[in-house]
Design a protein around this motif. Structure first.
Motif, PDB file in Angstrom:
ATOM      1  N   GLN A  36       0.850  -1.182   0.000  1.00  0.00           N
ATOM      2  CA  GLN A  36       0.000   0.000   0.000  1.00  0.00           C
ATOM      3  C   GLN A  36       0.887   1.234   0.000  1.00  0.00           C
ATOM      4  N   GLU A  37       0.294   2.391  -0.138  1.00  0.00           N
ATOM      5  CA  GLU A  37       1.113   3.592  -0.232  1.00  0.00           C
ATOM      6  C   GLU A  37       1.372   4.271   1.104  1.00  0.00           C
ATOM      7  N   TYR A  38       0.842   3.716   2.203  1.00  0.00           N
ATOM      8  CA  TYR A  38       1.071   4.279   3.527  1.00  0.00           C
ATOM      9  C   TYR A  38       1.595   3.215   4.476  1.00  0.00           C
ATOM     10  N   PHE A  39       2.244   3.688   5.547  1.00  0.00           N
ATOM     11  CA  PHE A  39       2.710   2.769   6.583  1.00  0.00           C
ATOM     12  C   PHE A  39       1.513   2.047   7.190  1.00  0.00           C
ATOM     13  N   SER A  40       1.690   0.758   7.455  1.00  0.00           N
ATOM     14  CA  SER A  40       0.694   0.003   8.208  1.00  0.00           C
ATOM     15  C   SER A  40       1.412  -1.134   8.915  1.00  0.00           C
ATOM     16  N   SER A  41       0.707  -1.796   9.779  1.00  0.00           N
ATOM     17  CA  SER A  41       1.290  -2.915  10.528  1.00  0.00           C
ATOM     18  C   SER A  41       1.637  -4.085   9.613  1.00  0.00           C
ATOM     19  N   LYS A  42       1.171  -4.049   8.374  1.00  0.00           N
ATOM     20  CA  LYS A  42       1.369  -5.175   7.450  1.00  0.00           C
ATOM     21  C   LYS A  42       2.582  -5.021   6.521  1.00  0.00           C
ATOM     22  N   ILE A  43       3.247  -3.866   6.535  1.00  0.00           N
ATOM     23  CA  ILE A  43       4.379  -3.709   5.616  1.00  0.00           C
ATOM     24  C   ILE A  43       5.564  -4.542   6.097  1.00  0.00           C
ATOM     25  N   PRO A  44       6.392  -5.011   5.163  1.00  0.00           N
ATOM     26  CA  PRO A  44       7.567  -5.801   5.549  1.00  0.00           C
ATOM     27  C   PRO A  44       8.563  -4.958   6.360  1.00  0.00           C
ATOM     28  N   SER A  45       9.316  -5.620   7.200  1.00  0.00           N
ATOM     29  CA  SER A  45      10.270  -4.922   8.067  1.00  0.00           C
ATOM     30  C   SER A  45      11.374  -4.219   7.278  1.00  0.00           C
ATOM     31  N   THR A  46      11.542  -4.552   6.009  1.00  0.00           N
ATOM     32  CA  THR A  46      12.543  -3.855   5.183  1.00  0.00           C
ATOM     33  C   THR A  46      12.116  -2.417   4.870  1.00  0.00           C
ATOM     34  N   HIS A  47      10.870  -2.085   5.169  1.00  0.00           N
ATOM     35  CA  HIS A  47      10.347  -0.766   4.836  1.00  0.00           C
ATOM     36  C   HIS A  47      10.209   0.150   6.044  1.00  0.00           C
ATOM     37  N   ASN A  75      12.214   1.041  10.176  1.00  0.00           N
ATOM     38  CA  ASN A  75      13.277   0.800  11.129  1.00  0.00           C
ATOM     39  C   ASN A  75      12.802   1.319  12.474  1.00  0.00           C
ATOM     40  N   LEU A  76      12.699   0.429  13.442  1.00  0.00           N
ATOM     41  CA  LEU A  76      12.276   0.786  14.786  1.00  0.00           C
ATOM     42  C   LEU A  76      13.498   0.696  15.682  1.00  0.00           C
ATOM     43  N   ARG A  77      13.887   1.816  16.286  1.00  0.00           N
ATOM     44  CA  ARG A  77      15.098   1.813  17.102  1.00  0.00           C
ATOM     45  C   ARG A  77      14.985   2.838  18.223  1.00  0.00           C
ATOM     46  N   LEU A  78      15.800   2.617  19.259  1.00  0.00           N
ATOM     47  CA  LEU A  78      15.865   3.604  20.331  1.00  0.00           C
ATOM     48  C   LEU A  78      16.311   4.934  19.756  1.00  0.00           C
ATOM     49  N   ASN A  79      15.756   6.010  20.264  1.00  0.00           N
ATOM     50  CA  ASN A  79      16.122   7.339  19.797  1.00  0.00           C
ATOM     51  C   ASN A  79      17.551   7.643  20.248  1.00  0.00           C
ATOM     52  N   ASP A  80      18.378   8.092  19.317  1.00  0.00           N
ATOM     53  CA  ASP A  80      19.752   8.465  19.647  1.00  0.00           C
ATOM     54  C   ASP A  80      19.796   9.678  20.572  1.00  0.00           C
ATOM     55  N   PHE A  81      18.775  10.509  20.524  1.00  0.00           N
ATOM     56  CA  PHE A  81      18.679  11.685  21.383  1.00  0.00           C
ATOM     57  C   PHE A  81      17.303  11.720  22.038  1.00  0.00           C
ATOM     58  N   PRO A  82      17.108  10.848  23.034  1.00  0.00           N
ATOM     59  CA  PRO A  82      15.788  10.806  23.676  1.00  0.00           C
ATOM     60  C   PRO A  82      15.490  12.084  24.444  1.00  0.00           C
ATOM     61  N   TYR A  83      14.219  12.392  24.552  1.00  0.00           N
ATOM     62  CA  TYR A  83      13.787  13.539  25.332  1.00  0.00           C
ATOM     63  C   TYR A  83      14.108  13.274  26.798  1.00  0.00           C
ATOM     64  N   THR A  84      14.134  14.320  27.589  1.00  0.00           N
ATOM     65  CA  THR A  84      14.354  14.155  29.020  1.00  0.00           C
ATOM     66  C   THR A  84      13.078  13.570  29.617  1.00  0.00           C
ATOM     67  N   SER A 106      10.149   5.242   8.610  1.00  0.00           N
ATOM     68  CA  SER A 106       9.382   4.519   7.598  1.00  0.00           C
ATOM     69  C   SER A 106       9.697   5.032   6.197  1.00  0.00           C
ATOM     70  N   ARG A 107       9.755   4.094   5.252  1.00  0.00           N
ATOM     71  CA  ARG A 107       9.889   4.487   3.842  1.00  0.00           C
ATOM     72  C   ARG A 107       8.555   4.965   3.285  1.00  0.00           C
ATOM     73  N   LEU A 108       7.487   4.608   3.963  1.00  0.00           N
ATOM     74  CA  LEU A 108       6.151   5.008   3.532  1.00  0.00           C
ATOM     75  C   LEU A 108       5.610   6.072   4.475  1.00  0.00           C
ATOM     76  N   PRO A 109       4.846   7.023   3.966  1.00  0.00           N
ATOM     77  CA  PRO A 109       4.294   8.067   4.835  1.00  0.00           C
ATOM     78  C   PRO A 109       3.265   7.493   5.807  1.00  0.00           C
ATOM     79  N   PHE A 110       3.091   8.198   6.906  1.00  0.00           N
ATOM     80  CA  PHE A 110       2.054   7.852   7.873  1.00  0.00           C
ATOM     81  C   PHE A 110       0.772   8.573   7.499  1.00  0.00           C
TER      82      PHE A 110
END
Length: 159
Positions: free
Chosen positions: A63-74, A76-85, A97-101
């Motif tokens: 599909q053309e938007y992010f969803s729970s069904k897109i492959p993990s290659t599209h 990247n979920l990671r800890l924020n390098d600069f988390p808020y306080t 995401s490679r796809l818009p929300f």
């Protein structure tokens, strides 16, 4: 505020009142990255996501938007390098995401994001997801949202 003609940052009185050491470190980091990589986007593509800059999904079944069904290659979920306080019992992640929300305030979109989060953060955790408004985004050309996660069982009761 950055002048169009210069790379000089001019802060208003209101900016100065809001600046804290964490923001100053992040701003210095951003300036160093811009000098070395040309832009924050280039750095994120090359060093955080390892995606080619012109990476867009070519799979016609997607599909053309992010969803729970897109492959993990599209995404990247990671800890924020600069988390808020935030409290140490809370983890701050960024979902790139490679796809818009779609509008995360839409009920169907919220349900889909919650499904994605439940699959990626199973157990006794709760989470919040949001997308900064454009004026607050330091990375404007790569779709991303912020996720805060806390372990309910290990969170002290606050009265």
């Amino acid at each position: 505020m950055t002048s169009e003609n210069e790379n000089v940052v001019v802060h208003t009185w209101e900016d100065v009142k809001e600046i804290n050491p964490e923001q100053l470190r992040y701003r210095a980091y951003r300036e160093r990255i811009k000098k070395e990589y040309g832009s924050l986007d280039n750095y994120i593509y090359q060093n955080v996501l390892n995606w080619p800059k012109e990476s867009s999904p070519n799979d016609p079944s997607l599909q053309e938007y992010f969803s729970s069904k897109i492959p993990s290659t599209h995404y990247n979920l990671r800890l924020n390098d600069f988390p808020y306080t935030i409290d140490s019992s809370i983890s701050h992640y960024v979902l790139w995401s490679r796809l818009p929300f779609r509008d995360p305030n839409d009920r169907n979109v919220k349900d889909d994001i919650n499904l994605f989060l439940k699959e990626n953060f199973p157990g006794n955790e709760e989470w919040l997801f949001f997308i900064n408004p454009p004026q607050l985004q330091s990375i404007k050309n790569i779709w991303h949202g912020h996720i805060f996660v806390r372990d309910i069982l290990n969170t002290p009761n606050k009265t």
